[in-house]
Design a protein around this motif. Structure first.
Motif, PDB file in Angstrom:
ATOM      1  N   CYS A 257       0.849  -1.189   0.000  1.00 21.48           N
ATOM      2  CA  CYS A 257       0.000   0.000   0.000  1.00 21.48           C
ATOM      3  C   CYS A 257       0.889   1.246   0.000  1.00 21.48           C
ATOM      4  O   CYS A 257       1.744   1.405   0.876  1.00 21.48           O
ATOM      5  CB  CYS A 257      -0.908   0.033   1.225  1.00 21.48           C
ATOM      6  N   PHE A 259      -0.090   4.324   0.479  1.00 30.56           N
ATOM      7  CA  PHE A 259      -0.561   5.413   1.345  1.00 30.56           C
ATOM      8  C   PHE A 259       0.154   5.370   2.695  1.00 30.56           C
ATOM      9  O   PHE A 259       0.828   4.399   3.021  1.00 30.56           O
ATOM     10  CB  PHE A 259      -2.076   5.316   1.548  1.00 30.56           C
ATOM     11  N   GLN A 260      -0.010   6.446   3.446  1.00 32.97           N
ATOM     12  CA  GLN A 260       0.606   6.476   4.770  1.00 32.97           C
ATOM     13  C   GLN A 260      -0.387   7.068   5.757  1.00 32.97           C
ATOM     14  O   GLN A 260      -0.193   8.174   6.257  1.00 32.97           O
ATOM     15  CB  GLN A 260       1.924   7.279   4.705  1.00 32.97           C
ATOM     16  N   CYS A 261      -1.463   6.353   5.976  1.00 32.77           N
ATOM     17  CA  CYS A 261      -2.434   6.826   6.958  1.00 32.77           C
ATOM     18  C   CYS A 261      -1.756   6.739   8.327  1.00 32.77           C
ATOM     19  O   CYS A 261      -1.049   5.774   8.605  1.00 32.77           O
ATOM     20  CB  CYS A 261      -3.699   5.981   6.895  1.00 32.77           C
ATOM     21  N   PHE A 263      -2.268   5.948  11.333  1.00 32.42           N
ATOM     22  CA  PHE A 263      -2.355   4.885  12.344  1.00 32.42           C
ATOM     23  C   PHE A 263      -1.965   3.527  11.805  1.00 32.42           C
ATOM     24  O   PHE A 263      -1.977   2.538  12.537  1.00 32.42           O
ATOM     25  CB  PHE A 263      -3.792   4.811  12.880  1.00 32.42           C
ATOM     26  N   CYS A 264      -1.618   3.440  10.524  1.00 32.63           N
ATOM     27  CA  CYS A 264      -1.599   2.137   9.864  1.00 32.63           C
ATOM     28  C   CYS A 264      -0.186   1.630   9.621  1.00 32.63           C
ATOM     29  O   CYS A 264       0.708   2.394   9.267  1.00 32.63           O
ATOM     30  CB  CYS A 264      -2.335   2.261   8.541  1.00 32.63           C
ATOM     31  N   TYR A 266       0.088  -1.377   7.689  1.00 32.59           N
ATOM     32  CA  TYR A 266      -0.031  -2.385   6.631  1.00 32.59           C
ATOM     33  C   TYR A 266       1.050  -2.187   5.569  1.00 32.59           C
ATOM     34  O   TYR A 266       1.549  -3.140   4.985  1.00 32.59           O
ATOM     35  CB  TYR A 266      -1.408  -2.314   5.956  1.00 32.59           C
ATOM     36  N   ASN A 267       1.364  -0.892   5.344  1.00 32.63           N
ATOM     37  CA  ASN A 267       2.401  -0.623   4.333  1.00 32.63           C
ATOM     38  C   ASN A 267       3.778  -1.086   4.802  1.00 32.63           C
ATOM     39  O   ASN A 267       4.699  -1.215   3.999  1.00 32.63           O
ATOM     40  CB  ASN A 267       2.407   0.859   3.940  1.00 32.63           C
ATOM     41  N   ALA A 303      -4.316  -5.390   1.881  1.00 33.32           N
ATOM     42  CA  ALA A 303      -4.361  -4.217   2.764  1.00 33.32           C
ATOM     43  C   ALA A 303      -5.529  -3.326   2.332  1.00 33.32           C
ATOM     44  O   ALA A 303      -6.306  -2.835   3.153  1.00 33.32           O
ATOM     45  CB  ALA A 303      -3.049  -3.452   2.683  1.00 33.32           C
ATOM     46  N   GLN A 304      -5.645  -3.103   1.044  1.00 32.92           N
ATOM     47  CA  GLN A 304      -6.791  -2.406   0.447  1.00 32.92           C
ATOM     48  C   GLN A 304      -7.128  -3.115  -0.847  1.00 32.92           C
ATOM     49  O   GLN A 304      -6.241  -3.311  -1.682  1.00 32.92           O
ATOM     50  CB  GLN A 304      -6.441  -0.953   0.121  1.00 32.92           C
ATOM     51  N   ARG A 336     -11.310   1.424  -0.639  1.00 34.48           N
ATOM     52  CA  ARG A 336     -11.250   2.890  -0.709  1.00 34.48           C
ATOM     53  C   ARG A 336     -11.956   3.236  -1.997  1.00 34.48           C
ATOM     54  O   ARG A 336     -11.819   2.522  -2.983  1.00 34.48           O
ATOM     55  CB  ARG A 336      -9.794   3.374  -0.761  1.00 34.48           C
TER      56      ARG A 336
HETATM   57  S1  SF4 Z   1      -3.785   0.049   4.119  1.00 32.41           S
HETATM   58 FE1  SF4 Z   1      -5.461   1.539   4.148  1.00 32.41          FE
HETATM   59  S2  SF4 Z   1      -5.292   2.543   6.138  1.00 32.41           S
HETATM   60 FE2  SF4 Z   1      -3.317   1.528   5.724  1.00 32.41          FE
HETATM   61  S3  SF4 Z   1      -2.006   3.071   4.745  1.00 32.41           S
HETATM   62 FE3  SF4 Z   1      -3.025   1.892   3.132  1.00 32.41          FE
HETATM   63  S4  SF4 Z   1      -4.875   3.092   2.632  1.00 32.41           S
HETATM   64 FE4  SF4 Z   1      -4.147   3.786   4.631  1.00 32.41          FE
END
Ligand code: SF4
Ligand code: B12
Length: 534
Positions: A257, A259-261, A263-264, A266-267, A303-304, A336
């Motif tokens: 993933c 993204f860098q949310c 709290f997450c 998964y990346n 993850a997504q 998403r």
């Molecule tokens: S897995 Fe979802 S929550 Fe986690 S960083 Fe990627 S988009 Fe964001």
């Protein structure tokens, strides 16, 4: 036979011994609440396709009564005498927020219940939960030690998501000659069965003398190599296989993933580069599960499932294949909606979308404060696309990071308004707001932020057994914390009588609170009556 003829054979044998090439592998899935063991299934299938002569077996401790687990493990170890024992460890920290999880109710009661006996009971329950939590961890290390004691020459490996997060800790506690694999396991397992002294991929290694070495690597496995799982083979090596078929089976379509949310992690677990399986192979896998094994529910365990533009195109290709094969399953996964189109929404519905599962908060401020990287209006427009594309009765599950940094009374009110919009769009009964606080996880931006703010000590231990620190890891600070906590407890109490879903009820109680209480006051007017009338 002349020496010259046999010398190469002797040398080969010598090399084989040195490299400890494996002939047999026992996968041990460490206990969890019963859930499809996707990780070991993909690993065993991959190793079988690469090294078909290796004898493999999967022992799933989640399917065995707790009192019998150790004996069964001992029996399989002694019976099979595997060259490699590969442990898979999924959950180590199960306190993550979950609306039906007692841990959340216990924390809420302990912190916010106005009733003394409930707080006392919560203290007692908390001791029980922490005891279970600590004991499960100790038992798992006990299983690893048992394997080392019974099979001193076997190579031990341990991987899985819990290990990916807490690898260094696992390396310290595991027996000697154990490879602790971080992240995806295919390349590492292949190198382990091939007997390499230095395994591939990101790992820790505790050698025979107890020294620990760390080797870093990016997640780089080419997922095109993950062809549709050969379930006939899996069934032949996994006795518990059929016990999962009436539940939800996890199918992987991609990893990573970008993204860098806040709290997450998964990346971190999967890497930040998205890598894809072949859509045809994914659809074939789902088709076999459905037609041969009668599976009705699929969870796409990425993850997504769809997030970037490219991944949305990949999803579309999978759905096209599923539709062309007329696969009859209901499916879901974390979604998403950034790049959703009406066409893709229609294909999702046509291919069996069961529920729309996604993070939800009703203001752009909180979205931005958590760096979720999407536009609220676009998300709301995407919901409407589902409606236009033929939505019927699919559940809309909103995972709401309530009281995240940036949350105020106004943002909460705005979120409630958006939820009402969704009730209007999909029907109140179909929308499930999950009360989801941020669980602070190691090595995430929010953790760094909270350490910098002094909320957590810089040297706090994420695996601590200290209830006061554990409680802090469920982020629900004042001033809104008490109001949300009490609304949740009230909803939880009266849920039976009102026959309503606890998350929805909590939001309705909160709505009433926000309308009637003054800013700054923790509680407000009694609201059970108002809620019961709702
Ligand atoms: S897995 Fe979802 S929550 Fe986690 S960083 Fe990627 S988009 Fe964001
Ligand atoms: C999809 C998912 C779910 C779905 C599962 C649907 C289903 N039916 O399968 C749902 C929503 C139901 C779910 C629920 C929960 N989940 Co969840 N989930 C995930 C997610 C996103 C993917 C897991 C997955 O299946 N991956 C696909 C498979 C193929 O990969 P894998 O199992 O990781 O295996 C690979 C590697 O780990 C490795 N590997 C695995 N075993 C081994 C063994 C060896 C020897 C080697 C070398 C390698 C290796 O190789 C495999 C292939 O590359 C992860 C986060 C993530 N991105 O990984 C969280 C995650 C696993 N979940 C987590 C948690 C906490 C939970 C819950 C407890 C939440 C809660 N409080 O209720 C529940 C518990 C469920 C249960 N019964 O145990 C945590 C666990 C870690 C921790 N902190 O302890 C994670 C990591 C998320 C997080 N918050 O950090 N989950």
């Amino acid at each position: 036979m002349a020496w010259d003829t046999i010398r190469p054979l002797v040398e080969l044998r010598h090399i084989a011994l040195m490299l400890k090439i494996a002939h047999s592998v026992l996968y041990v899935r460490l206990p969890v609440w019963k859930i499809w063991p996707g990780g070991v299934v993909y690993l065993a299938d991959f190793i079988h396709k690469q090294r078909p002569d290796i004898r493999q077996e999967i022992l799933d401790l989640a399917l065995i009564e707790p009192g019998q687990r150790r004996a069964r493990l001992r029996e399989r170890l002694l019976d099979l005498r595997p060259d490699v024992v590969a442990f898979s460890w999924r959950n180590m920290q199960t306190f993550g927020p979950h609306p039906e999880n007692d841990a959340l109710e216990v924390v809420m009661s302990f912190d916010h219940s106005p009733i003394l006996w409930r707080r006392a009971k919560a203290t007692w329950d908390a001791i029980g939960i922490i005891w279970d939590y600590a004991a499960a961890r100790l038992r798992n290390f006990g299983y690893l030690r048992l394997a080392r004691r019974l099979l001193p020459d076997a190579r031990l490996a341990v991987g899985g998501t819990a290990v990916s997060i807490f690898g260094k800790y696992v390396a310290r506690k595991c027996p000697t000659d154990t490879v602790v694999v971080i992240g995806e396991g295919e390349q590492a397992m292949l190198s382990i069965v091939d007997g390499f002294t230095s395994p591939a991929g990101h790992h820790w290694y505790k050698d025979r003398s107890g020294n620990i070495a760390h080797s870093n690597a990016d997640e780089s496995f080419d997922l095109a190599q993950l062809t549709a799982v050969d379930f006939r083979y899996i069934e032949s090596i996994f006795h518990g296989f059929r016990e999962y078929l009436d539940g939800t089976i996890g199918v992987h379509t991609k990893r990573g993933c970008p993204f860098q949310c806040h709290f997450c992690l998964y990346n971190k677990i999967e890497g930040d580069r998205q890598r894809y399986r072949d859509p045809v192979e994914v659809a074939k896998e789902v088709e076999t599960l459905s037609t041969v094994y009668g599976v009705k529910h699929i969870w796409f365990t990425d993850a997504q499932f769809c997030s970037t533009k490219r991944s949305t195109r990949h999803v579309e290709a999978i759905l096209d294949e599923m539709i062309a094969r007329e696969v009859k399953v209901r499916w879901t996964g974390y979604l998403r909606l950034n790049h959703l189109t009406r066409d893709i929404a229609a294909k999702m519905l046509m291919s069996g979308l069961e529920s729309i599962d996604l993070s939800f908060t009703g203001t752009q401020e909180v979205i931005d404060s958590l760096t979720l990287g999407y536009d609220l209006e676009q998300q709301m427009a995407a919901f409407r696309l589902f409606k236009e594309a033929g939505y019927t009765d699919q559940q809309v599950k909103l995972y709401m990071p309530l009281n995240a940094p940036g949350e105020t009374r106004q943002t909460l009110k705005a979120t409630i308004e958006r939820i009402h919009e969704l009730y209007g769009l999909f029907g109140r009964d179909n929308v499930l707001p999950f009360i989801f606080f941020i669980g602070v996880q190691p090595d995430t931006p929010i953790e760094r932020k909270l350490i910098a703010a002094g909320y957590l000590a810089a040297d706090y231990n994420p695996l601590t057994l200290n209830p006061f620190v554990i409680k802090k890891l469920l982020y629900n600070p004042q001033p809104l914390g008490r109001m949300i906590g009490r609304a949740y407890l009230e909803a939880y109490e009266s849920r039976g009588a009102a026959d309503d879903y606890v998350g929805r009820a909590t939001m309705e109680i909160l709505e009433h609170q926000l309308a009637t209480s003054e800013p700054g006051s923790g509680s407000g007017a009694p609201v059970v009556a108002a809620f019961n009338e709702a």
